[in-house]
Design a protein around this motif. Structure first.
Motif, mmCIF file in Angstrom:
data_model
loop_
_atom_site.group_PDB
_atom_site.id
_atom_site.type_symbol
_atom_site.label_atom_id
_atom_site.label_comp_id
_atom_site.label_asym_id
_atom_site.label_seq_id
_atom_site.Cartn_x
_atom_site.Cartn_y
_atom_site.Cartn_z
ATOM 1 N N VAL A 27 0.821 -1.507 -0.159
ATOM 2 C CA VAL A 27 -0.008 -0.403 0.059
ATOM 3 C C VAL A 27 0.736 1.354 0.284
ATOM 4 C CG1 VAL A 27 -1.767 1.916 0.929
ATOM 5 C CG2 VAL A 27 -2.009 -1.016 1.232
ATOM 6 N N LEU A 28 0.374 1.775 -0.824
ATOM 7 C CA LEU A 28 1.401 3.206 -0.450
ATOM 8 C C LEU A 28 0.504 4.926 -1.377
ATOM 9 C CD1 LEU A 28 3.661 4.762 -0.387
ATOM 10 C CD2 LEU A 28 4.654 4.684 -2.763
ATOM 11 N N VAL A 29 0.219 5.477 -0.363
ATOM 12 C CA VAL A 29 -0.843 6.963 -0.740
ATOM 13 C C VAL A 29 0.533 7.495 -0.575
ATOM 14 C CG1 VAL A 29 -2.607 8.011 -0.321
ATOM 15 C CG2 VAL A 29 -2.622 5.653 0.136
ATOM 16 N N LYS A 30 0.064 8.911 -1.551
ATOM 17 C CA LYS A 30 0.661 9.546 -1.723
ATOM 18 C C LYS A 30 0.021 11.495 -2.615
ATOM 19 C CE LYS A 30 5.720 10.711 -3.228
ATOM 20 N NZ LYS A 30 6.807 10.260 -3.866
ATOM 21 N N VAL A 37 3.845 11.693 2.330
ATOM 22 C CA VAL A 37 3.287 10.283 2.311
ATOM 23 C C VAL A 37 2.310 10.612 3.498
ATOM 24 C CG1 VAL A 37 3.659 7.659 2.533
ATOM 25 C CG2 VAL A 37 5.874 8.731 1.451
ATOM 26 N N ILE A 38 0.849 9.932 2.597
ATOM 27 C CA ILE A 38 0.204 10.077 3.622
ATOM 28 C C ILE A 38 -0.464 9.049 3.936
ATOM 29 C CG2 ILE A 38 -2.665 10.114 3.298
ATOM 30 C CD1 ILE A 38 -0.711 12.434 2.439
ATOM 31 N N ASP A 39 -0.061 7.405 3.303
ATOM 32 C CA ASP A 39 0.064 6.258 4.232
ATOM 33 C C ASP A 39 0.931 5.188 3.213
ATOM 34 O OD1 ASP A 39 -0.361 4.117 5.906
ATOM 35 O OD2 ASP A 39 -2.462 3.668 5.304
ATOM 36 N N SER A 40 1.637 4.852 3.841
ATOM 37 C CA SER A 40 2.258 3.361 3.185
ATOM 38 C C SER A 40 3.165 1.815 4.203
ATOM 39 C CB SER A 40 4.687 4.097 3.405
ATOM 40 O OG SER A 40 5.175 3.206 2.856
ATOM 41 N N TYR A 41 2.579 0.901 3.571
ATOM 42 C CA TYR A 41 2.915 -0.171 4.135
ATOM 43 C C TYR A 41 3.466 -1.347 3.267
ATOM 44 C CZ TYR A 41 1.618 -5.044 6.349
ATOM 45 O OH TYR A 41 2.009 -5.815 6.904
ATOM 46 N N ALA A 358 3.614 -1.313 -5.510
ATOM 47 C CA ALA A 358 2.423 -0.531 -4.779
ATOM 48 C C ALA A 358 3.915 0.611 -4.988
ATOM 49 C CB ALA A 358 1.541 -0.462 -3.538
ATOM 50 N N GLN A 359 3.982 0.863 -4.801
ATOM 51 C CA GLN A 359 5.277 1.610 -4.895
ATOM 52 C C GLN A 359 5.953 2.072 -6.903
ATOM 53 O OE1 GLN A 359 10.437 0.731 -4.530
ATOM 54 N NE2 GLN A 359 9.780 3.282 -3.223
ATOM 55 N N THR A 360 5.497 0.816 -7.109
ATOM 56 C CA THR A 360 5.753 0.904 -8.631
ATOM 57 C C THR A 360 4.822 1.113 -9.069
ATOM 58 O OG1 THR A 360 7.227 -0.650 -8.558
ATOM 59 C CG2 THR A 360 6.225 -0.704 -10.771
ATOM 60 N N PHE A 361 3.733 1.172 -8.830
ATOM 61 C CA PHE A 361 2.741 1.768 -9.616
ATOM 62 C C PHE A 361 2.039 3.169 -8.618
ATOM 63 C CE2 PHE A 361 0.850 -2.813 -9.598
ATOM 64 C CZ PHE A 361 0.525 -2.925 -11.459
ATOM 65 N N VAL A 362 2.581 3.818 -7.966
ATOM 66 C CA VAL A 362 2.171 5.089 -7.689
ATOM 67 C C VAL A 362 4.372 6.171 -8.762
ATOM 68 C CG1 VAL A 362 2.850 7.324 -5.627
ATOM 69 C CG2 VAL A 362 1.569 4.833 -5.150
ATOM 70 N N GLN A 363 4.421 5.717 -8.365
ATOM 71 C CA GLN A 363 5.609 6.440 -9.780
ATOM 72 C C GLN A 363 5.002 6.067 -11.183
ATOM 73 O OE1 GLN A 363 8.997 4.151 -9.101
ATOM 74 N NE2 GLN A 363 9.932 4.881 -6.958
ATOM 75 N N LEU A 364 4.857 4.954 -11.910
ATOM 76 C CA LEU A 364 4.560 5.124 -13.227
ATOM 77 C C LEU A 364 3.072 5.913 -12.565
ATOM 78 C CD1 LEU A 364 2.747 2.021 -14.999
ATOM 79 C CD2 LEU A 364 1.686 3.808 -15.057
ATOM 80 N N LEU A 365 2.380 6.562 -12.292
ATOM 81 C CA LEU A 365 1.175 7.228 -12.323
ATOM 82 C C LEU A 365 1.343 8.171 -12.194
ATOM 83 C CD1 LEU A 365 -1.440 4.989 -9.756
ATOM 84 C CD2 LEU A 365 -1.941 5.187 -12.342
ATOM 85 N N ALA A 431 -2.291 3.266 -4.560
ATOM 86 C CA ALA A 431 -1.808 2.111 -4.982
ATOM 87 C C ALA A 431 -2.294 1.278 -3.898
ATOM 88 C CB ALA A 431 -0.457 1.631 -5.702
ATOM 89 N N ILE A 432 -3.236 0.477 -4.143
ATOM 90 C CA ILE A 432 -4.156 -0.459 -2.476
ATOM 91 C C ILE A 432 -3.972 -2.000 -3.248
ATOM 92 C CG2 ILE A 432 -5.806 -1.199 -1.009
ATOM 93 C CD1 ILE A 432 -6.323 1.810 -0.869
ATOM 94 N N LEU A 433 -3.099 -2.688 -2.915
ATOM 95 C CA LEU A 433 -2.700 -4.451 -3.653
ATOM 96 C C LEU A 433 -2.847 -5.191 -2.310
ATOM 97 C CD1 LEU A 433 0.032 -3.789 -5.509
ATOM 98 C CD2 LEU A 433 -2.267 -3.072 -6.241
ATOM 99 N N ILE A 434 -4.054 -6.212 -2.228
ATOM 100 C CA ILE A 434 -4.229 -6.779 -1.574
ATOM 101 C C ILE A 434 -4.523 -8.151 -1.905
ATOM 102 C CG2 ILE A 434 -5.794 -7.392 0.957
ATOM 103 C CD1 ILE A 434 -6.694 -4.422 0.963
ATOM 104 N N ASN A 435 -3.665 -9.722 -1.343
ATOM 105 C CA ASN A 435 -4.245 -10.611 -2.203
ATOM 106 C C ASN A 435 -3.678 -11.140 -1.334
ATOM 107 O OD1 ASN A 435 -2.605 -10.628 -5.393
ATOM 108 N ND2 ASN A 435 -2.345 -9.103 -4.476
ATOM 109 N N SER A 436 -4.385 -12.453 -1.572
ATOM 110 C CA SER A 436 -4.868 -14.053 -0.384
ATOM 111 C C SER A 436 -5.528 -13.678 0.690
ATOM 112 C CB SER A 436 -3.298 -14.721 0.203
ATOM 113 O OG SER A 436 -2.084 -14.635 -1.666
ATOM 114 N N ALA A 437 -6.142 -12.787 0.653
ATOM 115 C CA ALA A 437 -7.205 -12.589 1.538
ATOM 116 C C ALA A 437 -8.676 -13.484 1.962
ATOM 117 C CB ALA A 437 -7.916 -11.328 1.164
ATOM 118 N N PRO A 438 -8.452 -13.629 3.024
ATOM 119 C CA PRO A 438 -9.786 -14.749 2.879
ATOM 120 C C PRO A 438 -10.979 -14.618 2.949
ATOM 121 C CG PRO A 438 -8.577 -14.328 4.906
ATOM 122 C CD PRO A 438 -8.570 -13.438 4.244
ATOM 123 N N GLY A 439 -11.746 -14.406 2.082
ATOM 124 C CA GLY A 439 -13.072 -13.588 1.591
ATOM 125 C C GLY A 439 -13.429 -13.659 -0.525
#
Length: 460
Positions: A27-30, A37-41, A358-365, A431-439
């Protein structure tokens, strides 16, 4: 609330939520205006992007070719025209245009017939040949899952694409336990063979699957469809769209009184020693800006993968998947995007090996928003609560109409990357990328939506 407290609150919402807490996330919000950087994980960790992968493809092709580029499809012939007779073959030379015949719009064939008539040709003693040799023979990306091959969302990609490379298989549904009957295909496909195991069952959904390989006449039909509902359509890929186009054009010529001696055929293997041809007519696609809009708004895999494969032809002919991968990686590296850890196997996100941070997508955007093609780029993205794959994101909330982004969805995965227009005029890139969540993906989206609304309210 302090900025630090806000960041901790937003991160904790994702990492502590029972649905996303144990997921594979990046996750990255800028704030693009201030650089804050608003948020990063785990922003630099690569995860499967699903259809957000299309941003790498559409961004590169838009900047390389420009929004006004149009794919040419060229009518050419060999031999000579004497007394109205073409002593040779008529070729349809493709350039990876994904839009030929899209949604059954084939009126351009009438224009092609008129071009032949204008050239004074009344008879062809050869054949109409689909020239698909701009690409190599790997029509199906080997990195895609075998179970996807033959389905409408994973069609083969050819130098000549036609009718969305998709057919509708019309079935007759019967009593529970019976096998559904194949009535026809739309468009009609000569010589196709169906090995049909689709059963009729007491279900309310389409549970049928189509499988098969490019160029093969055989298609396997498995799964189930609702019983006793009359006719029922199941979509699958076209085994050889170029050949179908050549056949349709041959029929159009004959209907117009132009005789064609031989049956339509195709060429798939590149030959640098091809005999010289005479150009007869050039058909141009709609502008690239419209093609990438269809790609991103509706997450069109055919369009994305055709653009990806075309990029490979910039290195050498015929275009190869390997060249497309290299060009995409090299292009973004030159633009200052951190791409070294990314895994690029295709251009649409179907390959499960794809992995981007997420960093790559934020840079691209960020690069794309500062590009001379920024207006066409933004126009190609769906809008929250209003269009395309973002219509269900944040409707009737403060964020409706404020998010321009690409989504990506597979089982247990929901990803978004794009921009947020803030009330003070600032632009956030995220960019918020969430994979392999149980739902289910729709439930993951609900969590992401709440996350976005919470962060937005803290900073608006």
């Amino acid at each position: 609330m302090s900025i630090l407290a806000a960041i901790l609150l937003s991160v904790n919402f994702l990492t502590s939520h029972p649905l996303t807490g144990q997921a594979n996330m990046s996750v990255l919000v800028k704030n693009l205006n201030t650089g804050e950087v608003i948020d990063s994980y785990r922003a630099d960790k690569v995860v499967p992007p699903a259809s957000v992968m299309k941003l790498l493809t559409t961004g590169a092709v838009l900047d390389i070719l420009g929004p006004g580029y149009r794919f040419p499809t060229v009518l050419e012939y060999t031999g000579s025209v004497e007394g109205g007779v073409l002593h040779g073959n008529l070729y349809i030379h493709g350039s990876c245009d994904p839009s030929l015949g899209w949604k059954g719009r084939i009126g351009f064939l009438d224009q092609w017939v008129k071009a032949v008539q204008k050239a004074g040709i009344t008879s062809i003693d050869g054949a109409v040949i689909a020239d698909m040799t701009i690409l190599d023979g790997d029509a199906q990306n080997p990195n895609w899952l075998c179970e996807d091959a033959g389905n409408y969302y994973a069609p083969g990609i050819f130098g000549l694409n036609y009718y969305g490379n998709t057919m509708n298989i019309v079935l007759q549904s019967g009593e529970p336990g019976t096998v559904a009957k194949v009535i026809k295909t739309e468009p009609a496909v000569e010589d196709i063979v169906f090995i049909n195991r689709i059963r009729c069952d007491k279900i309310q959904y389409d549970g049928a699957f189509v499988s098969g390989l490019p160029y093969s006449r055989e298609r396997y039909l498995t799964g189930a469809v609702p019983s006793n509902v009359g006719t029922f359509g199941v979509k699958g890929d076209l085994p050889n769209p170029g050949l179908l186009l050549a056949r349709h054009f041959t029929n159009k010529l004959r209907e117009a009184g132009i005789s064609v001696k031989r049956d339509a055929t195709f060429e798939a293997d590149y030959n640098p020693l091809t005999p010289p041809r005479t150009e007869l007519y050039i058909h141009y696609s709609e502008p690239l800006s419209e093609i990438i809009k269809e790609t991103n708004v509706n997450s069109n895999n055919l369009y994305a993968e055709s653009l990806f494969r075309f990029l490979g032809t910039r290195y050498t002919l015929p275009g190869t998947i390997h060249n497309s991968q290299d060009l995409l990686r090299d292009y973004w590296r030159r633009r200052g995007v951190s791409i070294q850890n990314a895994i690029i196997k295709d251009g649409c996100g179907l390959a499960p090996q794809d992995a981007v941070s997420a960093q790559t997508f934020v840079q691209l955007l960020t690069v794309m928003l500062r590009s001379q093609n920024a207006d066409a780029w933004i126009a190609s993205l769906p809008v929250s609560g209003q269009s395309g794959t973002l219509k269900s994101l944040c409707p009737k909330t403060e964020l409706e109409g404020r998010i321009h982004a690409k989504s990506g969805t597979i089982a247990g995965t929901k990803n978004f990357a794009g921009y947020i227009d803030m009330p003070n005029g600032d632009t956030w890139v995220f960019a918020i990328l969430i994979n392999s969540a149980p739902g289910k993906a729709k439930n993951i989206q609900t969590v992401i939506q709440q996350y976005l609304l919470d962060v937005y309210k803290q900073y608006k």
